[in-house]
Structure formats: structure tokens, C-alpha cells
Motif scaffolding. Structure first.
Motif, mmCIF file in Angstrom:
data_model
loop_
_atom_site.group_PDB
_atom_site.id
_atom_site.type_symbol
_atom_site.label_atom_id
_atom_site.label_comp_id
_atom_site.label_asym_id
_atom_site.label_seq_id
_atom_site.Cartn_x
_atom_site.Cartn_y
_atom_site.Cartn_z
ATOM 1 N N ARG A 128 -5.350 3.850 38.007
ATOM 2 C CA ARG A 128 -3.967 3.372 38.039
ATOM 3 C C ARG A 128 -3.856 2.075 37.240
ATOM 4 O O ARG A 128 -4.853 1.402 36.985
ATOM 5 N N GLY A 130 -0.224 -0.458 35.805
ATOM 6 C CA GLY A 130 1.132 -0.450 35.247
ATOM 7 C C GLY A 130 1.197 -1.202 33.929
ATOM 8 O O GLY A 130 0.455 -2.166 33.714
ATOM 9 N N LYS A 133 5.949 -3.826 34.756
ATOM 10 C CA LYS A 133 5.907 -4.171 36.166
ATOM 11 C C LYS A 133 7.280 -4.556 36.670
ATOM 12 O O LYS A 133 7.872 -5.533 36.195
ATOM 13 N N CYS A 165 0.687 6.094 35.703
ATOM 14 C CA CYS A 165 1.315 4.888 35.174
ATOM 15 C C CYS A 165 2.819 4.946 35.457
ATOM 16 O O CYS A 165 3.450 5.991 35.303
ATOM 17 N N GLU A 166 3.366 3.820 35.861
ATOM 18 C CA GLU A 166 4.782 3.806 36.252
ATOM 19 C C GLU A 166 5.712 3.820 35.044
ATOM 20 O O GLU A 166 5.529 3.051 34.094
ATOM 21 N N LEU A 168 9.573 3.105 34.062
ATOM 22 C CA LEU A 168 10.732 2.424 34.656
ATOM 23 C C LEU A 168 12.043 2.955 34.095
ATOM 24 O O LEU A 168 13.075 2.883 34.738
ATOM 25 N N GLN A 184 4.434 7.718 37.409
ATOM 26 C CA GLN A 184 4.762 7.134 38.714
ATOM 27 C C GLN A 184 6.220 6.686 38.708
ATOM 28 O O GLN A 184 6.670 6.039 37.774
ATOM 29 N N VAL A 185 6.941 7.063 39.779
ATOM 30 C CA VAL A 185 8.289 6.523 39.977
ATOM 31 C C VAL A 185 8.142 5.504 41.090
ATOM 32 O O VAL A 185 7.721 5.836 42.205
ATOM 33 N N GLY A 186 8.442 4.260 40.792
ATOM 34 C CA GLY A 186 8.226 3.176 41.745
ATOM 35 C C GLY A 186 9.265 3.170 42.850
ATOM 36 O O GLY A 186 10.300 3.844 42.776
ATOM 37 N N LYS A 209 7.204 7.365 44.716
ATOM 38 C CA LYS A 209 7.051 6.416 45.814
ATOM 39 C C LYS A 209 8.293 6.405 46.693
ATOM 40 O O LYS A 209 9.405 6.644 46.221
#
Ligand code: PEP
Ligand code: MN
Length: 336
Positions: A128, A130, A133, A165-166, A168, A184-186, A209
Motif C-alpha cells: 500500500r 498513497g 493524500k 493506491c488511493e 481521489l 482505493q476509494v478513501g 473504505k
């Protein structure tokens, strides 16, 4: 929807209900069971959009059972009990425990490579880190941006690890898609429906998430947005929710792990780092997560936690990670 009426209801009352259903255009079948009249309605769309409040006001209607959840993609049904997400030889949602580890943020090529090599030696399958951030304060370090993708790619090529990886923003999906194995969806984006829909059109797995105050229903419906667009490779990540407690950064909702697994076929992941916010609580929470049935655990690690540019308080050292990773696999074995 199933309408349960008293069998001894007057003909007038029964006819009133049937006529109203006919008026809305809802199809139904009627059965008598003991002292109850059971009316099974099958037109989910018409039930959803029609005004059925007359049923709630009718004193002869003793129960209204909503069975529409079985119509939604995120819920288990007889044909879909389990989703296993395969990324080459990594299987998430199968009977093995998948360990995901890495820094909160990618800081440099050396940092991510050193971490990748270390965690690869200690049972991790996914790296993992990011590059964007989402920080509470706009003055905090907000990631190194797209150049971090090359570093992640190199680290994964050298080690054979997969990565998460997130993302955005919708506009970054294209640039990220050839570097990232899991989007990744934060937590802050769980309600970003345009982003969810766009990821639903892609063929890459999504780690979704739970929002800071997201209910289970809201969280599952966010996943439904992705599935509805055709992408069924979604994993749900519990990362702590906001409660009245302030001794931890968030409260890890441990019971949600076995609960989700009873109602949904999607894999469940736990991120104890963002739940705890305190590094020495991460190992026990990770162990609790595995005991509760998590398919994967995602932990923030750093070679020098004190120097981590983000979330240093909750980050554990590589040595601490090495120790816990073995313990987590032992716990998983005991559950078999
Ligand atoms: C993260 O995983 O680095 C992160 C920002 O998590 P969350 O969205 O749960 O706060
Ligand atoms: Mn973090």
C-alpha cells in the motif's frame, strides 16, 4: 415485498388493498397460511416508486416484509455466496488471509522499495502507499503525486507484490490505471457517486473504505454503485468510524466484519491503523480483525515511523510488522 393481512379482515378491506395494488400496476399472488392472507408482490420498481403508504395505515395489514434486498447485487443470494477477487496469484475473499502493508504515503523511490522488499519477505502480498493524500488540513503533506506511480511500479516489479493506491479524483483514473492493481476509494470519498460509477466501468478491483460516519446500508449502497456499472470486484474496508470516544482516532467496528459476511458476498478488509491512530494498538486490533473473519488486513508500516511524513503516530516499524504478520497467519490457521 410481502404483505401479510389478517385472514378475517373484511372483504371490503381486502378488496381495497387489491384494488390499490391494481391501480399502481403491481402484480401479486395470494396464498392463505393459517390465519393470514399472504400477498406476494413482485414489481420492485413499482413498489419503490408507487405510493404504498395506504398499506402502512391499514389496520388489517399486520406486516410488510421488504424482500427487495435480495434484488441488490451486494447481498448474498443462492447463486452468489462469496466473491473471490483474483489478481494473478493473489486471492482476496478465498480462504487465505491476505496481508497488505506499506507506508501511509509514498515518499521516495528508496523508501517504497525498501518497504516492498521487507514486507515481501514477511508474508505480505500487497503493497500500500498513497500518492495523493486527502489530509484534514490543507497545510499537511498531501502526497508526491503521479511521479509516485513509477516508484510503486518498480517496487512491485522487483518483488512481485501487487499494490493498492488511493484515487481521489476521476481525472486521475486514466493516469493511474496502468500502474495500480487495486483502486482505493478513501473514507472521504465513499459518497462520491460519480467516482464510484466511473470505477464501476473499469475492470480493476476496488477497495472501498467505509465513510467516517457511514452506516452499513450506506456503505453497501456505495458498493452497489460500482457493481451496477459492471465491476463486481469490490472489497469493503472497515477503517474505524467516528463515535463519542476520543481515546482512539476512530472506533474499530469489529462486529461489522462478521455481520457483513453474513449478508454480503463481498470480501471484507480491516485497516486497524486508521481505526486506532495509535501504533501500539494496531497489532491487537489486527489480531481481532483476523479472529472476526477479515479476508485481509491492511497495515501502515515505515522503516522509520517517527519520520513518516503522514500518520506517523499510527505507523508501526518494519520489525513490528514482521512480528505481527506471523502472528496473524497463525491465528488464521487456528480458525481453519
Ligand atoms: C489511507 O489509507 O491512507 C487513508 C487516507 O485512509 P482513510 O481514507 O481511511 O482515511
Ligand atoms: Mn494514512
Amino acid at each position: 415485498m410481502i404483505i401479510v393481512m389478517k385472514n378475517n379482515a373484511s372483504e371490503k378491506s381486502k378488496n381495497y388493498v387489491m384494488n390499490k395494488l391494481n391501480e399502481i400496476g403491481i402484480n401479486y399472488n395470494i396464498t392463505n397460511i393459517k390465519d393470514k392472507l399472504i400477498i406476494c408482490c413482485t414489481d420492485y420498481d413499482k413498489i419503490k416508486h408507487g405510493d404504498i403508504s395506504f398499506l402502512k395505515r391499514n389496520k388489517d395489514v399486520v406486516n410488510l416484509i421488504d424482500i427487495s434486498s435480495s434484488n441488490k447485487l451486494v447481498y448474498k443470494n443462492e447463486n452468489k455466496l462469496k466473491t473471490i477477487i483474483n489478481i494473478d496469484d493473489v486471492r482476496i475473499g478465498a480462504d487465505e488471509l491476505v496481508l497488505i502493508a506499506g507506508p501511509c504515503a509514498v515518499e521516495s523511490k528508496e523508501q517504497i522499495k525498501e518497504t516492498a522488499h521487507f514486507i515481501k519477505e514477511h508474508n505480505a502480498k500487497i503493497l500500500r502507499g498513497g500518492i495523493f493524500k486527502p489530509r484534514t488540513s490543507p497545510y499537511s503533506f498531501s502526497g508526491i503525486g503521479l511521479k509516485g506511480l513509477e516508484y510503486i511500479k518498480e517496487a512491485c516489479e522487483e518483488t512481485g507484490l501487487k499494490n493498492v493506491c488511493e484515487v481521489l479524483d476521476i481525472s486521475d483514473i486514466s493516469a493511474m490505471k496502468d500502474y495500480v492493481d487495486i483502486f482505493q476509494v478513501g473514507t472521504r470519498n465513499m459518497y462520491n457517486y460519480p467516482l464510484l460509477k466511473e470505477l464501476g466501468k473499469r475492470d480493476k478491483p476496488v477497495l472501498l473504505k467505509r465513510a467516517l460516519s457511514g452506516s452499513v446500508e450506506e456503505w453497501l449502497m456505495s458498493a452497489e454503485y460500482i457493481l451496477l456499472e459492471g465491476n463486481h470486484n469490490v472489497m469493503l474496508c472497515e477503517r474505524g468510524i467516528r463515535t463519542f470516544n476520543t481515546y482512539t482516532r476512530n472506533t474499530l467496528d469489529i462486529s461489522v466484519v462478521p455481520y457483513i459476511k453474513t449478508i454480503s458476498h463481498l470480501p471484507v478488509i480491516v485497516d486497524p491503523s486508521h481505526a486506532a491512530g495509535i501504533h501500539n494498538l494496531v497489532p491487537p486490533l489486527a489480531m481481532a480483525s483476523v479472529s472476526a473473519g477479515a479476508d485481509a488486513v491492511m497495515i501502515e508500516v515505515h522503516s522509520q515511523p517517527d519520520k513518516s511524513l503522514s500518520d506517523s503516530e499510527q505507523t508501526i516499524s518494519l520489525q513490528e510488522y514482521a512480528k505481527i504478520s506471523g502472528q496473524l497467519l497463525e491465528i488464521k490457521k487456528l480458525l481453519e
